[in-house]
Design a protein around this motif. Structure first.
Motif, mmCIF file in Angstrom:
data_model
loop_
_atom_site.group_PDB
_atom_site.id
_atom_site.type_symbol
_atom_site.label_atom_id
_atom_site.label_comp_id
_atom_site.label_asym_id
_atom_site.label_seq_id
_atom_site.Cartn_x
_atom_site.Cartn_y
_atom_site.Cartn_z
ATOM 1 N N GLU A 134 32.588 92.068 4.726
ATOM 2 C CA GLU A 134 32.929 91.156 5.830
ATOM 3 C C GLU A 134 32.906 91.872 7.181
ATOM 4 O OE1 GLU A 134 36.635 88.450 7.489
ATOM 5 O OE2 GLU A 134 36.658 89.100 5.401
ATOM 6 N N TYR A 135 33.479 93.052 7.235
ATOM 7 C CA TYR A 135 33.610 93.745 8.518
ATOM 8 C C TYR A 135 32.456 94.686 8.812
ATOM 9 C CZ TYR A 135 38.126 91.591 8.840
ATOM 10 O OH TYR A 135 39.125 90.659 8.919
ATOM 11 N N GLU A 182 48.708 87.700 24.059
ATOM 12 C CA GLU A 182 48.556 87.025 22.754
ATOM 13 C C GLU A 182 49.808 87.209 21.897
ATOM 14 O OE1 GLU A 182 46.819 84.773 19.715
ATOM 15 O OE2 GLU A 182 46.137 85.015 21.779
ATOM 16 N N ASP A 233 47.913 87.698 12.707
ATOM 17 C CA ASP A 233 48.300 86.603 11.802
ATOM 18 C C ASP A 233 47.084 85.977 11.118
ATOM 19 O OD1 ASP A 233 50.972 87.022 12.356
ATOM 20 O OD2 ASP A 233 51.089 85.445 13.856
ATOM 21 N N GLY A 234 46.169 86.833 10.667
ATOM 22 C CA GLY A 234 45.017 86.365 9.905
ATOM 23 C C GLY A 234 43.831 85.912 10.726
ATOM 24 N N GLU A 235 43.957 85.893 12.053
ATOM 25 C CA GLU A 235 42.871 85.450 12.925
ATOM 26 C C GLU A 235 42.298 86.643 13.684
ATOM 27 O OE1 GLU A 235 41.664 82.245 13.270
ATOM 28 O OE2 GLU A 235 43.018 81.706 11.631
ATOM 29 N N GLU A 236 40.976 86.771 13.673
ATOM 30 C CA GLU A 236 40.344 87.872 14.397
ATOM 31 C C GLU A 236 40.582 87.712 15.892
ATOM 32 O OE1 GLU A 236 35.913 89.683 15.023
ATOM 33 O OE2 GLU A 236 36.462 89.096 12.993
ATOM 34 N N PHE A 237 41.067 88.775 16.527
ATOM 35 C CA PHE A 237 41.387 88.747 17.953
ATOM 36 C C PHE A 237 40.392 89.550 18.782
ATOM 37 C CE2 PHE A 237 43.510 90.897 21.532
ATOM 38 C CZ PHE A 237 43.808 89.787 22.311
ATOM 39 N N LYS A 247 54.845 88.486 14.971
ATOM 40 C CA LYS A 247 53.441 88.432 14.598
ATOM 41 C C LYS A 247 53.052 89.690 13.836
ATOM 42 C CE LYS A 247 52.036 85.250 18.089
ATOM 43 N NZ LYS A 247 50.904 84.662 18.725
ATOM 44 N N VAL A 270 43.216 91.967 13.985
ATOM 45 C CA VAL A 270 43.477 90.659 13.385
ATOM 46 C C VAL A 270 44.961 90.353 13.588
ATOM 47 C CG1 VAL A 270 43.449 89.331 11.240
ATOM 48 C CG2 VAL A 270 41.640 91.013 11.690
ATOM 49 N N CYS A 323 37.179 92.891 18.646
ATOM 50 C CA CYS A 323 36.299 93.764 17.880
ATOM 51 C C CYS A 323 35.840 94.894 18.795
ATOM 52 C CB CYS A 323 35.126 92.940 17.377
ATOM 53 S SG CYS A 323 33.901 93.843 16.463
#
Length: 78
Positions: free
Chosen positions: A47-48, A75, A58-62, A2, A56, A64
């Motif tokens: 965006e952020y 994960e 693999d491109g997905e926000e995990f 990952k 993030v 914050c």
């Protein structure tokens, strides 16, 4: 394997702390950690915003702001 990206800003003290916190977890999972300065890209900065640090996977926000090491390890083990 990952890919983990940590969205950061150079002016963010929490970003340094979270990077140091998660590096051992990411390494133990055999994943790679990339620090991404969102201020280098206007779209990413928009965006952020002030939500950094953002993890993030693999491109997905995990996560914050705060990251739970056990949740991150789980994960990355999937």
């Amino acid at each position: 394997m990952k890919n983990v990206a940590l969205m950061v800003r150079s002016t963010c003290g929490s970003c340094d702390r979270v990077a140091r916190q998660i590096q051992p977890v990411v390494s133990a999972a055999g994943a790679s950690l990339e620090l991404v300065d969102v201020d280098r890209d206007p779209e990413m900065a928009a965006e952020y915003g002030d939500r950094v640090p953002v993890v993030v996977i693999d491109g997905e926000e995990f996560a914050c702001w705060e990251v739970d090491n056990d949740d991150l390890a789980a994960e990355l083990a999937d």
